[in-house]
Design a protein around this motif. Sequence first.
Motif, short mmCIF file in Angstrom:
data_model
loop_
_atom_site.label_atom_id
_atom_site.label_comp_id
_atom_site.label_asym_id
_atom_site.label_seq_id
_atom_site.Cartn_x
_atom_site.Cartn_y
_atom_site.Cartn_z
N MET A 72 -11.15 -3.02 -5.44
CA MET A 72 -12.44 -3.71 -5.53
C MET A 72 -12.27 -5.17 -5.92
O MET A 72 -12.99 -6.03 -5.44
CB MET A 72 -13.35 -3.01 -6.54
CG MET A 72 -13.75 -1.63 -6.17
SD MET A 72 -13.96 -1.37 -4.42
CE MET A 72 -15.42 -2.32 -4.15
N ILE A 73 -11.31 -5.45 -6.81
CA ILE A 73 -11.08 -6.85 -7.18
C ILE A 73 -10.69 -7.64 -5.94
O ILE A 73 -11.15 -8.77 -5.73
CB ILE A 73 -9.96 -6.96 -8.24
CG1 ILE A 73 -10.48 -6.46 -9.56
CG2 ILE A 73 -9.47 -8.37 -8.37
CD1 ILE A 73 -9.45 -6.47 -10.64
N ARG A 100 -2.65 -5.88 -13.71
CA ARG A 100 -3.04 -5.10 -14.88
C ARG A 100 -3.84 -3.87 -14.49
O ARG A 100 -3.97 -2.93 -15.28
CB ARG A 100 -3.85 -5.96 -15.85
CG ARG A 100 -3.02 -7.00 -16.55
CD ARG A 100 -3.91 -8.11 -17.04
NE ARG A 100 -4.94 -7.63 -17.93
CZ ARG A 100 -4.88 -7.71 -19.25
NH1 ARG A 100 -3.83 -8.24 -19.80
NH2 ARG A 100 -5.85 -7.28 -19.98
N VAL A 101 -4.44 -3.90 -13.33
CA VAL A 101 -5.26 -2.76 -12.91
C VAL A 101 -4.59 -2.08 -11.72
O VAL A 101 -3.69 -2.62 -11.09
CB VAL A 101 -6.68 -3.20 -12.51
CG1 VAL A 101 -7.41 -3.74 -13.69
CG2 VAL A 101 -6.64 -4.21 -11.40
N PHE A 139 -12.42 -10.89 -4.34
CA PHE A 139 -11.74 -12.17 -4.15
C PHE A 139 -11.69 -12.55 -2.68
O PHE A 139 -11.84 -13.73 -2.33
CB PHE A 139 -10.32 -12.12 -4.74
CG PHE A 139 -10.28 -12.46 -6.20
CD1 PHE A 139 -10.56 -13.74 -6.62
CD2 PHE A 139 -9.99 -11.50 -7.14
CE1 PHE A 139 -10.54 -14.06 -7.96
CE2 PHE A 139 -9.98 -11.81 -8.49
CZ PHE A 139 -10.25 -13.09 -8.89
N LEU A 154 -3.55 -11.35 -13.10
CA LEU A 154 -4.83 -10.66 -13.25
C LEU A 154 -4.79 -9.28 -12.62
O LEU A 154 -5.16 -8.28 -13.24
CB LEU A 154 -5.95 -11.51 -12.64
CG LEU A 154 -7.33 -10.88 -12.65
CD1 LEU A 154 -7.83 -10.75 -14.08
CD2 LEU A 154 -8.29 -11.71 -11.83
N GLY A 158 1.66 1.80 -3.63
CA GLY A 158 0.42 2.53 -3.86
C GLY A 158 -0.74 1.66 -4.28
O GLY A 158 -1.67 2.14 -4.91
N LEU A 160 -3.83 -0.49 -3.05
CA LEU A 160 -4.66 -0.73 -1.89
C LEU A 160 -5.44 -2.02 -2.09
O LEU A 160 -6.16 -2.17 -3.05
CB LEU A 160 -5.62 0.44 -1.68
CG LEU A 160 -6.71 0.26 -0.63
CD1 LEU A 160 -6.09 0.10 0.73
CD2 LEU A 160 -7.63 1.45 -0.64
N GLY A 205 -5.30 1.36 -8.58
CA GLY A 205 -6.27 2.28 -7.99
C GLY A 205 -7.49 1.57 -7.46
O GLY A 205 -7.42 0.52 -6.84
N THR A 206 -8.65 2.19 -7.77
CA THR A 206 -9.90 1.70 -7.20
C THR A 206 -10.22 0.28 -7.66
O THR A 206 -10.67 -0.55 -6.88
CB THR A 206 -11.04 2.64 -7.61
OG1 THR A 206 -10.64 3.97 -7.30
CG2 THR A 206 -12.29 2.33 -6.84
N ALA A 207 -9.95 0.00 -8.95
CA ALA A 207 -10.28 -1.32 -9.47
C ALA A 207 -9.50 -2.40 -8.73
O ALA A 207 -10.04 -3.46 -8.41
CB ALA A 207 -9.98 -1.39 -10.97
N LEU A 242 0.82 -1.22 0.00
CA LEU A 242 0.00 0.00 0.00
C LEU A 242 0.86 1.26 0.00
O LEU A 242 0.64 2.16 -0.82
CB LEU A 242 -0.91 -0.03 1.24
CG LEU A 242 -1.68 1.23 1.60
CD1 LEU A 242 -2.69 1.53 0.53
CD2 LEU A 242 -2.38 1.05 2.92
#
Lengths: 290, 333
Positions: free
Chosen positions: B115-116, B107-108, B120, B104, B54, B56, B110-112, B50
Amino acid sequence: MDPTTSMYVAQGIHGIAYGMVLFLIASGLTIIFGMMGILNLAHAAIFMLSGYICFQIIAMTGSFWVGLVLAPILTGIFGVIVEKVFIRGITASGHLGQLILTLGLSMVILGLVKVFWGTQSLPMQVPEILQGMVNLGGLEYPIYRLFIIGMSLTVLVLMVLLLFKTRLGKIVRAAVSDRDMVNALGINIPLVFMLVFGVGCWLAGIAGVAVAPILTVFPGLADQVGMDAFIVVCTGGFGSLAGAFVVSIIFGLLSSYGVQFLSQLAPVLMVIFMAVVLAIRPNGLFGVKE
Amino acid sequence: MMKKIIKPILWLALLIILIFFPKLFGVYYTNVFVTFAIFAVYAVAVNVLLGYTGLLSFGHAMFFGAGGYGTALALKHIDGIALMPAIGIGFIAAILLALVLAPLVTRVSGTAFAMIHLAFGQLFYVLALKLRNITGGEDGIGNFPIPAFTIPGLISIPLKGDPVNFYYLCIVIMGLSLWLMWFFTKTPFGQIQVGIRDNEKRIDYLGYKIPQTKAIIYVVSGAFSGLAGCLYGLFHNLVSADGSLGAMISFSPIIASMVGGVGSFFGPIWGTAVFQVIEELTHRFTDRVELVMGVILILVVMFAPSGIAGVVNTMKMKWHTYTASKAKMEKTS
């Protein structure tokens, strides 16, 4: 209708009803995210709060209809206050601060709800007209779920009209694509934000009241339905209303048919769907690359 | 000059306190300290991801749980397994989970990303509840055998039902983990992580492979979270869905990092200490820990966004400017 077909149809309508509820929650989330760049983790808690407010109103007035109208409005006002007091101050501190703050908010709401109403499930009665079954070409189907679909569709149409036919809608859509420019044009963006946040909470409030008679009202409601809504927004693409709609319906169907065929492992299906979508399109189904 | 002398003395004092802690404070506080140590390492592992990169994650409980379930299952089903291999199995389980997810999730951002992980984390929680024949459902896996810590031919220290011995094992493993992570963040590779946090594009242009770099730190973070989880399971002699995979397990290290100071290596440790004290205190008066935690989170984000470490830094800066100006005054007068 033979039993197998009727089962498929019944589960299909079940799924659509659940999908519509999901969409009511997810639409608020995704509009707020698109405009303000904030993923409101407290959204699920606000959704649950609306169910509790509705329960309280019914306990006081004895009328479901008053609760149905009043609870979402109160929830919306609550959302406006939350935006004004908490969220406005920290929009600049990056997505980490916002996520943590809204997480804190959701914990506080959950804690307060437990203080006031306890942890047990509170049942809610629907009025006579909405109880019982209706005959759909040989299939007995509960009226209340059809009522949910109808109500959600009405709200959806209202939202689309508001968003695409009015001046306010135009401002909101412009602010989604470039809020600084809209602000520079002399439109009071903080006020619009507050309004949008309120409307988003109002939508979640409607969903909260709609599911309350089916699932009863309990503190776990936020986790159970709210989590699905977050997955919807994530899979549909952040800020995309169309994405939220399509994915909501897909998830509703997945969950209802999943319960039928896989029973216990239905929640897993959604996460797998999300993983597949995000593996192919990292920004979500309808998401645009930043 | 002063600093050179003071620092080793402080470290020595800390070491002595740690060694005599069980004698000084008794069994109850020893157990509180073990919980603190486990969650401190967990929080530092989350903060490596985090604060330094960076990213989260709202679902780190899955690594914590993977470590716990890995060790518990190994101890329950493999006869005569020694302690260290069992802990190793938990550790490797967490690493494997991180390796599977890494392609997986890197690749993303920030917020995504958050949320992933939320999704999970929830998935593993549900799986642990539903796959009753493996995980024991709501009851979890409890009362599994805990073998003695042995070095063949040298020593054998019994651990089951002996909190003081467990305390020493825990302190050694947690201390080593902290040291490794500290070392890791100081390497050039660790510094690239900070670069990714601050400006991903620039690091990309410098020729570093962003997803792969993120994946490595992701695995490191997951591995140490798993280690913390497996000691937690051993400590309670119980691994359950709520205790090791629940949402609060995911959120508490984030709260600790936030309170202590994101991006500072030792911040999360302070945060965990504060967290632990507050939990102890609130448990005495009320059972609404969630409410108190939420209020603290809101207050921290609104009024002290960089946590205790941030407050301490500002105080230090003020002190330095104060002493500097004072010295200047004395010179001129």
